[in-house]
Design a protein around this motif. Structure first.
Motif, short mmCIF file in Angstrom:
data_model
loop_
_atom_site.label_atom_id
_atom_site.label_comp_id
_atom_site.label_asym_id
_atom_site.label_seq_id
_atom_site.Cartn_x
_atom_site.Cartn_y
_atom_site.Cartn_z
N GLY A 80 48.87 36.27 43.67
CA GLY A 80 47.83 36.77 42.78
C GLY A 80 48.34 37.08 41.39
O GLY A 80 48.72 38.21 41.09
N GLY A 81 48.35 36.06 40.55
CA GLY A 81 48.83 36.25 39.19
C GLY A 81 48.29 35.16 38.29
O GLY A 81 47.50 34.32 38.70
N ALA A 82 48.73 35.17 37.04
CA ALA A 82 48.26 34.18 36.07
C ALA A 82 49.27 34.07 34.93
O ALA A 82 50.05 34.99 34.68
N TYR A 83 49.21 32.91 34.26
CA TYR A 83 50.02 32.68 33.07
C TYR A 83 49.09 32.72 31.87
O TYR A 83 48.07 32.02 31.82
N GLN A 111 59.74 40.68 43.82
CA GLN A 111 60.61 41.87 43.84
C GLN A 111 60.13 42.99 42.92
O GLN A 111 60.41 44.16 43.17
N TYR A 112 59.41 42.63 41.85
CA TYR A 112 59.01 43.65 40.88
C TYR A 112 57.50 43.80 40.73
O TYR A 112 57.04 44.69 40.03
N GLY A 113 56.73 42.94 41.38
CA GLY A 113 55.28 43.11 41.38
C GLY A 113 54.58 42.72 40.09
O GLY A 113 53.44 43.12 39.86
N VAL A 114 55.25 41.92 39.24
CA VAL A 114 54.61 41.47 38.00
C VAL A 114 53.39 40.62 38.33
O VAL A 114 53.40 39.80 39.24
N ARG A 115 52.30 40.83 37.59
CA ARG A 115 51.04 40.09 37.84
C ARG A 115 50.78 38.99 36.82
O ARG A 115 50.25 37.94 37.17
N LEU A 116 51.15 39.24 35.56
CA LEU A 116 50.83 38.29 34.50
C LEU A 116 52.11 37.93 33.75
O LEU A 116 52.94 38.79 33.48
N VAL A 117 52.26 36.65 33.44
CA VAL A 117 53.38 36.18 32.65
C VAL A 117 52.82 35.59 31.36
O VAL A 117 51.87 34.80 31.39
N ILE A 118 53.42 35.98 30.23
CA ILE A 118 52.93 35.54 28.92
C ILE A 118 54.03 34.74 28.24
O ILE A 118 55.19 35.15 28.22
N LEU A 177 45.05 33.21 26.19
CA LEU A 177 44.33 32.21 26.96
C LEU A 177 44.92 32.08 28.36
O LEU A 177 46.13 31.92 28.52
N VAL A 178 44.06 32.17 29.37
CA VAL A 178 44.52 31.93 30.75
C VAL A 178 44.78 30.43 30.90
O VAL A 178 43.87 29.62 30.82
N ARG A 194 71.79 43.24 38.79
CA ARG A 194 71.49 44.48 38.10
C ARG A 194 70.07 44.94 38.42
O ARG A 194 69.23 44.16 38.86
N LYS A 195 69.79 46.20 38.21
CA LYS A 195 68.48 46.78 38.51
C LYS A 195 67.92 47.45 37.26
O LYS A 195 68.65 47.78 36.33
N THR A 196 66.61 47.65 37.26
CA THR A 196 65.98 48.41 36.20
C THR A 196 65.25 49.60 36.79
O THR A 196 64.75 49.53 37.92
N HIS A 197 65.17 50.68 36.03
CA HIS A 197 64.42 51.84 36.49
C HIS A 197 62.94 51.74 36.12
O HIS A 197 62.14 52.58 36.50
N PHE A 198 62.55 50.69 35.39
CA PHE A 198 61.15 50.50 35.03
C PHE A 198 60.34 50.07 36.25
O PHE A 198 60.83 49.31 37.09
N ASP A 199 59.11 50.52 36.31
CA ASP A 199 58.18 50.11 37.36
C ASP A 199 57.27 49.04 36.76
O ASP A 199 56.40 49.33 35.94
N LEU A 200 57.46 47.79 37.18
CA LEU A 200 56.71 46.66 36.63
C LEU A 200 55.50 46.28 37.48
O LEU A 200 54.81 45.31 37.17
N ARG A 201 55.23 47.03 38.54
CA ARG A 201 54.15 46.64 39.45
C ARG A 201 52.79 46.61 38.76
O ARG A 201 52.38 47.59 38.14
N GLY A 202 52.14 45.45 38.86
CA GLY A 202 50.82 45.28 38.27
C GLY A 202 50.83 44.99 36.78
O GLY A 202 49.76 44.89 36.17
N HIS A 203 52.00 44.84 36.21
CA HIS A 203 52.11 44.70 34.76
C HIS A 203 52.25 43.24 34.32
O HIS A 203 52.34 42.32 35.13
#
Length: 206
Positions: free
Chosen positions: A124-127, A100-107, A170-171, A46-55
């Protein structure tokens, strides 16, 4: 240690500047997702129409209630309790979320594993970690549920929140290979080995 106030989205350089023990506060857009969301996106095509790049993406399946759509509640959903769930179940989705979606940070809570850490290093990301039991506080940081996608999966829909002062977080894992969870495990092993030596137990043939 440093503190960062981010208005989302952020760049790769901003994500790579984060180091373990730094703190982060988020403003603007935050996306919420959970197991079913990720399974449908990456296992069922499935796909989403949301743009997650950098989010940032937070591991959550929020408790919401249906209300009349309004300026305050544009989707017809009001947040009741938006807590964070344990991340480990979703370990295998960190890499595709970033690729695939360009997510940068995972919480989330509890940390992720080696492949996620390598993904943060490579792309280039962080938790960012949230302490358990803070769902009521987290909910006060959310101004509105701006949009929702894949809503047949409710409450494991893909949520677009508008947040203000979401944090501090907290990183706990960074793009330099740092991980609080590795440090905790190392310290625990050292304490165990010290205790065993004190008892006269031989460790590893030594």
């Amino acid at each position: 240690m440093a503190h960062y106030d981010f208005t989302m989205p952020i760049t790769e350089a901003q994500a790579r500047a984060l180091r373990v023990d730094d703190t982060v506060t988020l403003n603007g857009t935050l996306f919420g997702l959970r197991d079913a969301t990720l399974i449908h996106l990456f296992d069922r095509g499935r796909k989403t129409h949301f743009d997650l790049r950098g989010h940032a993406a937070i591991h959550t399946a929020p408790n919401v209630r249906k209300v009349a759509a309004s300026a305050q509640y544009p989707t017809g959903y009001a947040p009741v309790c938006i807590g964070t769930t344990t991340s480990d179940r979703m370990e295998r989705f960190t890499r595709p979320l970033m690729q695939q979606y360009g997510v940068r940070l995972v919480i989330g809570k509890g940390g992720l594993r080696l492949d996620s850490l390598n993904s943060f290093k490579e792309m280039g990301g962080a938790y960012l970690a949230i302490i358990g039991g803070t769902a009521a506080l987290e909910t006060t940081w959310i101004e509105a549920i701006e949009a929702v996608d894949l809503d047949d999966l409710n409450p494991e829909s893909l949520w677009k929140f508008r947040v203000r002062g979401f944090g501090p977080l907290l990183v706990a894992m960074d793009s330099g290979g740092g991980s609080l969870y590795s440090e905790v495990n190392r310290a625990a092993r050292e304490r165990r080995e010290a205790a065993l030596r004190k008892l006269g137990v031989r460790i590893g043939g030594h």
